[in-house]
Design a protein around this motif. Structure first.
Motif, PDB file in Angstrom:
ATOM      1  N   LEU A  18      35.218 -16.313 -31.537  1.00 12.85           N
ATOM      2  CA  LEU A  18      35.693 -16.959 -32.604  1.00 12.85           C
ATOM      3  C   LEU A  18      36.154 -15.839 -33.554  1.00 12.85           C
ATOM      4  O   LEU A  18      37.256 -16.204 -34.092  1.00 12.85           O
ATOM      5  CB  LEU A  18      34.604 -17.745 -33.281  1.00 12.85           C
ATOM      6  N   GLN A  19      35.740 -14.445 -33.367  1.00 14.58           N
ATOM      7  CA  GLN A  19      36.232 -13.574 -34.348  1.00 14.58           C
ATOM      8  C   GLN A  19      37.007 -12.391 -33.718  1.00 14.58           C
ATOM      9  O   GLN A  19      37.320 -11.435 -34.348  1.00 14.58           O
ATOM     10  CB  GLN A  19      34.909 -13.005 -34.920  1.00 14.58           C
ATOM     11  N   VAL A  20      37.220 -12.417 -32.553  1.00 13.46           N
ATOM     12  CA  VAL A  20      37.897 -11.262 -31.916  1.00 13.46           C
ATOM     13  C   VAL A  20      39.316 -11.740 -31.053  1.00 13.46           C
ATOM     14  O   VAL A  20      40.215 -10.964 -31.471  1.00 13.46           O
ATOM     15  CB  VAL A  20      37.027 -11.026 -30.432  1.00 13.46           C
ATOM     16  N   GLY A  21      39.528 -12.897 -30.561  1.00 15.60           N
ATOM     17  CA  GLY A  21      40.849 -12.947 -29.685  1.00 15.60           C
ATOM     18  C   GLY A  21      40.716 -12.911 -28.586  1.00 15.60           C
ATOM     19  O   GLY A  21      39.817 -12.950 -27.823  1.00 15.60           O
ATOM     20  N   ALA A  22      41.769 -12.797 -27.696  1.00 12.88           N
ATOM     21  CA  ALA A  22      41.865 -12.685 -26.293  1.00 12.88           C
ATOM     22  C   ALA A  22      41.994 -11.076 -26.194  1.00 12.88           C
ATOM     23  O   ALA A  22      41.671 -10.186 -26.873  1.00 12.88           O
ATOM     24  CB  ALA A  22      43.150 -13.500 -25.697  1.00 12.88           C
ATOM     25  N   VAL A  23      41.889 -11.097 -24.632  1.00  9.08           N
ATOM     26  CA  VAL A  23      41.952  -9.456 -24.159  1.00  9.08           C
ATOM     27  C   VAL A  23      43.000  -8.600 -24.701  1.00  9.08           C
ATOM     28  O   VAL A  23      42.802  -7.413 -25.083  1.00  9.08           O
ATOM     29  CB  VAL A  23      42.034  -9.264 -22.771  1.00  9.08           C
ATOM     30  N   GLN A  24      44.302  -9.133 -24.920  1.00  8.60           N
ATOM     31  CA  GLN A  24      45.358  -8.229 -25.390  1.00  8.60           C
ATOM     32  C   GLN A  24      45.136  -7.991 -27.011  1.00  8.60           C
ATOM     33  O   GLN A  24      45.730  -6.969 -27.146  1.00  8.60           O
ATOM     34  CB  GLN A  24      46.654  -9.021 -25.173  1.00  8.60           C
ATOM     35  N   ASP A  25      44.067  -8.612 -27.456  1.00  3.03           N
ATOM     36  CA  ASP A  25      44.001  -8.477 -28.874  1.00  3.03           C
ATOM     37  C   ASP A  25      43.285  -7.074 -29.439  1.00  3.03           C
ATOM     38  O   ASP A  25      42.995  -6.752 -30.625  1.00  3.03           O
ATOM     39  CB  ASP A  25      43.490  -9.647 -29.696  1.00  3.03           C
ATOM     40  N   TYR A  26      42.639  -6.564 -28.635  1.00  2.00           N
ATOM     41  CA  TYR A  26      42.166  -5.115 -28.768  1.00  2.00           C
ATOM     42  C   TYR A  26      42.866  -4.032 -28.099  1.00  2.00           C
ATOM     43  O   TYR A  26      42.357  -2.998 -28.071  1.00  2.00           O
ATOM     44  CB  TYR A  26      40.511  -5.052 -28.360  1.00  2.00           C
ATOM     45  N   VAL A  27      44.093  -4.371 -27.650  1.00  2.00           N
ATOM     46  CA  VAL A  27      44.830  -3.108 -27.095  1.00  2.00           C
ATOM     47  C   VAL A  27      45.644  -2.628 -28.271  1.00  2.00           C
ATOM     48  O   VAL A  27      46.159  -3.246 -28.926  1.00  2.00           O
ATOM     49  CB  VAL A  27      45.881  -3.883 -25.969  1.00  2.00           C
ATOM     50  N   VAL A  28      45.785  -1.309 -28.113  1.00  2.00           N
ATOM     51  CA  VAL A  28      46.341  -0.585 -29.193  1.00  2.00           C
ATOM     52  C   VAL A  28      47.536   0.354 -28.769  1.00  2.00           C
ATOM     53  O   VAL A  28      48.217   0.826 -29.464  1.00  2.00           O
ATOM     54  CB  VAL A  28      45.230   0.342 -30.138  1.00  2.00           C
ATOM     55  N   GLY A  29      47.622   0.528 -27.466  1.00  2.00           N
ATOM     56  CA  GLY A  29      48.831   1.225 -26.914  1.00  2.00           C
ATOM     57  C   GLY A  29      49.160   0.895 -25.561  1.00  2.00           C
ATOM     58  O   GLY A  29      48.255   0.530 -24.853  1.00  2.00           O
ATOM     59  N   LEU A  30      50.306   0.809 -25.076  1.00  2.00           N
ATOM     60  CA  LEU A  30      50.890   0.729 -23.899  1.00  2.00           C
ATOM     61  C   LEU A  30      51.676   1.715 -23.271  1.00  2.00           C
ATOM     62  O   LEU A  30      52.625   2.254 -23.972  1.00  2.00           O
ATOM     63  CB  LEU A  30      51.632  -0.928 -23.912  1.00  2.00           C
ATOM     64  N   PRO A  36      63.806   4.046 -13.141  1.00  2.00           N
ATOM     65  CA  PRO A  36      63.373   5.082 -12.210  1.00  2.00           C
ATOM     66  C   PRO A  36      63.757   6.731 -12.870  1.00  2.00           C
ATOM     67  O   PRO A  36      63.618   7.639 -12.388  1.00  2.00           O
ATOM     68  CB  PRO A  36      64.379   4.849 -10.997  1.00  2.00           C
ATOM     69  N   ASN A  37      64.297   6.685 -14.037  1.00  3.06           N
ATOM     70  CA  ASN A  37      65.006   7.884 -14.686  1.00  3.06           C
ATOM     71  C   ASN A  37      63.933   8.539 -15.665  1.00  3.06           C
ATOM     72  O   ASN A  37      62.781   7.914 -15.903  1.00  3.06           O
ATOM     73  CB  ASN A  37      66.140   7.427 -15.427  1.00  3.06           C
ATOM     74  N   GLU A  38      64.118   9.621 -15.851  1.00  2.00           N
ATOM     75  CA  GLU A  38      63.200  10.496 -16.578  1.00  2.00           C
ATOM     76  C   GLU A  38      62.793   9.777 -17.757  1.00  2.00           C
ATOM     77  O   GLU A  38      61.562   9.955 -18.234  1.00  2.00           O
ATOM     78  CB  GLU A  38      64.022  12.111 -16.817  1.00  2.00           C
ATOM     79  N   ASN A  39      63.545   9.378 -18.484  1.00  2.53           N
ATOM     80  CA  ASN A  39      63.282   8.802 -19.930  1.00  2.53           C
ATOM     81  C   ASN A  39      62.864   7.542 -19.688  1.00  2.53           C
ATOM     82  O   ASN A  39      62.552   6.974 -20.798  1.00  2.53           O
ATOM     83  CB  ASN A  39      64.609   8.602 -20.823  1.00  2.53           C
ATOM     84  N   ASP A  40      62.483   6.951 -18.592  1.00  4.41           N
ATOM     85  CA  ASP A  40      61.874   5.569 -18.517  1.00  4.41           C
ATOM     86  C   ASP A  40      60.406   5.600 -18.581  1.00  4.41           C
ATOM     87  O   ASP A  40      59.971   4.498 -17.990  1.00  4.41           O
ATOM     88  CB  ASP A  40      62.512   4.972 -17.058  1.00  4.41           C
ATOM     89  N   ILE A  41      59.854   6.356 -18.785  1.00  5.63           N
ATOM     90  CA  ILE A  41      58.386   6.203 -19.194  1.00  5.63           C
ATOM     91  C   ILE A  41      58.026   6.241 -20.469  1.00  5.63           C
ATOM     92  O   ILE A  41      58.226   7.254 -21.292  1.00  5.63           O
ATOM     93  CB  ILE A  41      57.655   7.756 -18.359  1.00  5.63           C
ATOM     94  N   VAL A  42      57.636   5.241 -21.040  1.00  8.08           N
ATOM     95  CA  VAL A  42      57.623   4.828 -22.440  1.00  8.08           C
ATOM     96  C   VAL A  42      56.062   4.618 -23.080  1.00  8.08           C
ATOM     97  O   VAL A  42      55.431   3.950 -22.268  1.00  8.08           O
ATOM     98  CB  VAL A  42      58.223   3.642 -22.738  1.00  8.08           C
ATOM     99  N   TYR A  43      55.702   5.090 -24.349  1.00  2.00           N
ATOM    100  CA  TYR A  43      54.539   4.799 -24.909  1.00  2.00           C
ATOM    101  C   TYR A  43      54.761   3.838 -26.045  1.00  2.00           C
ATOM    102  O   TYR A  43      55.361   4.399 -26.988  1.00  2.00           O
ATOM    103  CB  TYR A  43      54.013   6.020 -25.208  1.00  2.00           C
ATOM    104  N   LEU A  44      54.123   2.775 -26.248  1.00  2.00           N
ATOM    105  CA  LEU A  44      54.414   1.833 -27.324  1.00  2.00           C
ATOM    106  C   LEU A  44      52.920   1.613 -27.897  1.00  2.00           C
ATOM    107  O   LEU A  44      52.014   1.445 -27.416  1.00  2.00           O
ATOM    108  CB  LEU A  44      54.742   0.454 -26.718  1.00  2.00           C
ATOM    109  N   GLU A  45      53.272   1.376 -29.310  1.00  2.00           N
ATOM    110  CA  GLU A  45      52.020   1.152 -30.292  1.00  2.00           C
ATOM    111  C   GLU A  45      52.790   0.345 -31.539  1.00  2.00           C
ATOM    112  O   GLU A  45      53.739   0.536 -31.690  1.00  2.00           O
ATOM    113  CB  GLU A  45      51.095   2.425 -30.329  1.00  2.00           C
ATOM    114  N   ILE A  69      46.634   1.362 -20.521  1.00  3.60           N
ATOM    115  CA  ILE A  69      46.459   0.417 -21.510  1.00  3.60           C
ATOM    116  C   ILE A  69      45.464   1.315 -22.201  1.00  3.60           C
ATOM    117  O   ILE A  69      44.331   1.543 -21.638  1.00  3.60           O
ATOM    118  CB  ILE A  69      45.911  -0.870 -21.190  1.00  3.60           C
ATOM    119  N   VAL A  70      45.794   1.491 -23.562  1.00  6.64           N
ATOM    120  CA  VAL A  70      44.794   2.121 -24.729  1.00  6.64           C
ATOM    121  C   VAL A  70      44.024   1.034 -25.297  1.00  6.64           C
ATOM    122  O   VAL A  70      44.717   0.123 -25.720  1.00  6.64           O
ATOM    123  CB  VAL A  70      45.464   2.881 -25.722  1.00  6.64           C
TER     124      VAL A  70
END
Length: 534
Positions: free
Chosen positions: A159-171, A177-186, A228-229
């Motif tokens: 009731l106080q937490v959420g689903a699994v994705q709701d404690y993810v802080v980075g992706l 396939p290109n060099e610039n195609d590896i991305v870190y999101l937050e 996944i962070v």
């Protein structure tokens, strides 16, 4: 280097036999051994290079690509008719330390961990436990991969937490396939890791709330989720009670979540004034075929961790009140496979004695799934204030137009921040109908027909709803996604995906599921602000 075995196949199936579905090629990638690449980050990046090679190969052959882990979803969301990638051997983990943190972070480094996509929840919990930590919540069992959980929005009942994705802080996404195609999101409003660490696992860093929230429950279509962070928390105990209470009281609690003033109280779980405490978890088991005056409910209360608690496994292993599919099949195994005969018996069945009590950690209580054969699971989300109304409508549907070889349960989940997370209400009641798969007969409708009637009944009675992305439904129901989510949310999700992925990668990471529900289309006008780091 990481190596990939390629298998020419004709079909693929889910863990619970909801297929089979057609397939041409299955990729299985294994990491290079730590003897050859001792550093975890180097091994992790070596795997990313291999995934990019496979994406390039797939794109050159004008085919589609889909990653999966435990095949836990009970529909075709993880499926692609062309090429699929099994992630289960990609399971590196890296604990964060203070030098990895962003200057403006609110996080404690000891609570942050990077997990590679194929790590199953059971292994995640083992790693965290070794550090004195715990996940905040999980699904009802522990066999899903961490990437699969967040892609479909797997929820617990916290009731106080959420689903699994709701404690993810980075992706960490591989979007091509290109060099610039590896991305870190937050999130830009809630950063976790600094650029120095993020650059070790990515070529681009994007801090943007809208993009991050859209990608959180990305349905497998925002690229290949490599890492996944997560934010864990110090290890804790749960005191679990299973009780039988009056139906009206159980439903009143569902509609109000007012445990403080309820007539139902557990004496050990009250405050100094005698008012009931709000539990960590509340679940209601419902046999819609029975006229018994009571429901069985499960409540869990969070407790500080101590080392000398009693071993919970003797009770957990023999408890019927763990997993709804398990509960139903344990009853069903004593009866012939005739559904009408089984339902007739269920109407007379008094469920086993309750008043179970145990104390354990989160991974001990939400333990191994006991049933892995053919099964179905329909799960709709409604505002908890509509819990009892929605239950009556769907129970009446099951009785009047069924029978269906399954029974109901309710779980309650805090609102998600994910743009298309199905736990979208302030508190979502997940109304679940789980059981064993059946074949359509002259007297019994099909699973798709039953799923369609669920949607129609809720729509006809003006009850806003969502559907669990990883469960059974009539996913081809006209304008289904528009029934579940506001147009602004849908457009934002699509716009974020269109801005992040090139046209050919948007097609490569699409599949029949995404096209059926109308989310595969690329936006004609790209909003570059959505992929700007803020």
């Amino acid at each position: 280097m990481a190596t990939t075995r390629t298998h020419a196949l004709k079909k693929w199936d889910t863990l619970h036999n909801n297929g089979p579905f057609p397939l041409k090629t299955l990729y299985v990638t294994e990491l290079e051994g730590d003897g050859n690449i001792p550093d975890k980050i180097d091994r992790y990046n070596d795997a990313a290079t291999e995934i990019q090679r496979l994406i390039k190969e797939t794109n050159a052959d004008n085919q589609g690509f889909r990653a999966y882990g435990s095949a836990w979803s009970m529909n075709h969301i993880a499926h692609h008719k062309d090429r699929m990638h099994y992630n289960g051997f990609m399971n590196i983990h890296v604990p964060m330390v203070a030098e990895h943190l962003h200057t403006n972070t609110r996080f404690d480094a000891s609570n942050l961990f990077l997990f590679e996509c194929g790590t199953i929840i059971k292994r995640v919990s083992e790693v965290l436990s070794a550090h004195g930590k715990s996940l905040k919540t999980t699904g009802a069992s522990n066999g899903q991969t961490i990437a699969g959980c967040i892609s479909t929005g797997v929820h617990g009942s916290a009731l106080q937490v959420g689903a699994v994705q709701d404690y993810v802080v980075g992706l960490n996404l591989i979007i091509g396939p290109n060099e610039n195609d590896i991305v870190y999101l937050e999130r830009h409003t809630d950063p976790a890791l600094n650029d120095n660490f993020a650059k070790r696992i990515s070529k681009r860093i994007i801090r943007n709330d809208k993009l991050f929230n859209a990608a959180l429950v990305g349905l497998g279509s925002f690229g290949f989720i490599h890492g996944i962070v997560i934010e864990a928390e110090p290890r804790f105990l749960l005191k679990r009670y299973v009780k039988r209470i009056n139906k009206s009281t159980a439903l009143q609690l569902a509609d109000t979540l007012d445990f403080k003033n309820s007539s139902f109280k557990i004496p050990e779980e009250t405050d100094a004034q005698g008012f009931g405490l709000t539990p960590y978890h509340y679940k209601v088991f419902i046999n819609q075929y029975s006229n018994e005056p009571n429901y069985v409910v499960e409540l869990m209360y969070k407790k500080p961790y101590v080392a000398d608690y009693k071993d919970p496994f003797p009770i957990i292993k023999q408890s019927l009140y763990r997993d709804l599919i398990h509960l139903f099949t344990k009853m069903a195994e004593h009866f012939p496979k005739s559904i009408p005969w089984l339902v007739k018996r269920l109407r007379k069945t008094i469920l086993p004695k309750v008043d179970e009590e145990l104390t354990g950690t989160l991974p001990e209580i939400f333990w191994d799934a006991p049933y892995q054969g053919p099964a179905f699971a329909c799960s709709v989300g409604v505002d908890h204030k509509n819990s009892s109304k929605a239950l009556k409508l769907l129970a009446d549907l099951t009785n009047n137009e069924g029978p269906i070889p399954g029974i109901f349960a309710m779980r309650f989940v805090k609102q998600t921040q994910a743009t298309l997370g199905f736990t979208k209400f302030p508190v979502t009641c997940m109304l679940e109908i789980d059981g064993v798969l059946w074949n359509k007969t002259r007297k019994i409708m099909s699973l798709t027909e039953f799923s369609r009637r669920i949607i129609e009944v809720l729509k006809e009675n003006d009850i806003p709803f969502t559907i669990h992305w990883g469960k059974n439904s009539d996913w081809a129901f006209p304008d289904l996604v528009n029934l579940m989510f506001d147009a602004a949310k849908i457009n934002e999700w699509k716009a974020c995906r269109s801005a992040l992925l090139s046209d050919d990668m948007a097609e490569l990471f699409s599949n029949k599921f995404l096209k059926t529900i109308g989310l595969a289309d690329k936006e004609l006008t790209i909003n570059e602000d959505l992929i700007a780091s803020l």
